[in-house]
Design a protein around this motif. Structure first.
Motif, short mmCIF file in Angstrom:
data_model
loop_
_atom_site.label_atom_id
_atom_site.label_comp_id
_atom_site.label_asym_id
_atom_site.label_seq_id
_atom_site.Cartn_x
_atom_site.Cartn_y
_atom_site.Cartn_z
N LYS A 77 -3.49 71.47 31.42
CA LYS A 77 -2.18 71.95 31.89
C LYS A 77 -1.53 72.83 30.82
O LYS A 77 -0.89 73.82 31.14
CB LYS A 77 -1.26 70.77 32.24
N GLY A 87 7.58 68.17 41.59
CA GLY A 87 6.88 66.90 41.39
C GLY A 87 6.70 66.68 39.89
O GLY A 87 5.61 66.39 39.41
N ASP A 143 11.60 65.86 41.94
CA ASP A 143 10.61 64.84 42.29
C ASP A 143 11.23 63.89 43.30
O ASP A 143 12.45 63.68 43.31
CB ASP A 143 10.17 64.07 41.04
N ASP A 166 12.84 64.62 48.36
CA ASP A 166 11.53 64.67 48.99
C ASP A 166 11.24 66.15 49.28
O ASP A 166 11.82 66.73 50.20
CB ASP A 166 11.54 63.84 50.28
N GLN A 172 1.91 70.08 39.55
CA GLN A 172 0.76 69.44 38.90
C GLN A 172 0.47 68.05 39.46
O GLN A 172 1.26 67.13 39.31
CB GLN A 172 0.99 69.36 37.39
#
Ligand code: SAM
Length: 349
Positions: free
Chosen positions: A54, A79, A101, A134, A157
């Motif tokens: 990453k 996220g 997230d 969400d 990721q």
């Protein structure tokens, strides 16, 4: 931007039957375990490897954005979890970060980590906003502090596969990722490769496959719907929640709606083999496993940083008698991590 106030974390709406609630409560329950416990984990090297991968991806994309003449770099971390990539964004010298997230507790931990970095650091740190939502249902653009905010990069990721429960959810997540990207901006991410998962399932004589560090279980095999093709992924102490196959050609097709063009898709193994040839990336990999390069004088808070994890890798490595750099992963860890792929989409102007 140092004095800038961060927005309070808001909580997403919940409905009891929602799959997202399961995912959120799973991640919210995950404790931040101490470093000692983590370094004993059987997936310690895999985590470091994933972090290296990453770091390379994020570093290269930030450089590309700057190379295209954008001096102020803004990023959406879709996220974000507990903020495992904060340090990578800081190293990239970005200017603004929005972290989102579904797991409100994780978002709070992410924000606390950011505040700590800000307090402790002698460096300039980006301004940030934290949103619990969400992202398969809610439109993030309605929640930005700056309603006109646009991004150079969206990073997603190990997350996108949660959205492939239905076409609508996958599309909302994609819209969140892409709609506020500037022309030329990037959507980058990592997700399991559906082809690899299905290949291994078909080669297995049962409905599951794996080893002592991970297990993937399907409910049936032979036919694989485009959306809602659920499997269970358990990774030692990390994840044990339902995920969905992401049939990549379909994602590529859906992304065209948002004017996105696929510029790179590689399996982790392919990506890593290519990147270690580069001296800079190779030395980063070495640093991640070299105690001398990163003295660990930091306290408990920083123990959650990648940097501290890297420090302990070397110790662990010499104890286990394994070779550096890519050889640090056990065969079992490699079997798990080689399921994943890395992708880069770019917004066409
Ligand atoms: N991106 C982080 C990283 O690389 O360390 C965290 C990855 S973790 C494996 C997956 C994350 O996806 C969790 O934090 C989870 O809460 C988040 N997630 C799952 N479904 C989501 C959704 N519908 N909306 C937003 N986040 C979601």
């Amino acid at each position: 931007h140092e004095e800038e106030e961060d927005k309070e974390v808001t909580t997403p709406k919940k409905s009891a039957t929602d799959h997202g609630v399961k995912v959120a409560s799973h991640y919210n329950r995950l404790q931040e375990v101490g470093l000692a416990a983590r370094s004993q984990s059987r997936i310690f090297f895999m985590r470091n490897f994933n972090n290296w991968l990453k770091s390379v991806l994020i570093g290269e994309i930030v450089d590309q954005v700057r190379g295209a003449g954008h001096q102020q770099v803004s990023v959406l971390d879709l996220g974000c979890g507990k903020g495992g990539d904060l340090l990578k964004w800081r190293k990239g010298g970005i200017d603004h970060l929005v972290c989102a997230d579904i797991a409100a507790v994780s978002v709070e931990q992410c924000q606390n980590r950011y505040e700590d970095m800000k307090r402790k650091g002698h460096f300039k740190i980006f301004s940030a906003q934290f949103i619990a939502a969400d992202c398969t249902k809610e439109f993030l653009s309605e929640k930005f502090d700056d309603p006109e905010l646009t991004f150079d990069i969206c990073s997603c990721q190990f997350v996108y596969h949660y959205s492939f429960e239905s076409e609508q959810k996958a599309d909302v997540m994609l819209r969140n990722a892409c709609e506020r990207l500037k022309p030329g901006g990037y959507f980058i991410g990592t997700t399991p490769d559906a082809f690899e998962l299905v290949k291994r399932l078909e080669a297995s004589d049962s409905l599951s496959f794996g080893n002592e560090v991970f297990k993937v279980s399907f409910q049936s095999k032979g036919s694989y719907p485009l959306f809602g093709c659920q499997y269970h992924f358990s990774l030692e102490d990390v994840v044990d929640v339902p995920e969905f196959l992401v049939y990549f050609p379909l994602l590529e097709h859906m992304a065209k709606r948002y004017n996105m063009r696929l510029v790179m898709k590689k399996r982790f193994s392919e990506f890593a083999e290519e990147k270690v040839k580069n001296e800079h990336h190779r030395s980063l990999m070495m640093k991640m496993t070299a105690l001398e390069s990163f003295p660990c004088e930091d306290g408990a808070r920083q123990a959650t940083d990648d940097r501290t994890e890297y420090c302990h890798a070397k110790e662990h490595c010499s104890r286990a008698g394994v070779k550096l750099p890519l050889g640090t992963l056990s065969r079992s860890e490699w079997e798990a991590t080689s399921i994943y792929l890395v992708f880069v989409f770019q917004k066409m102007s």
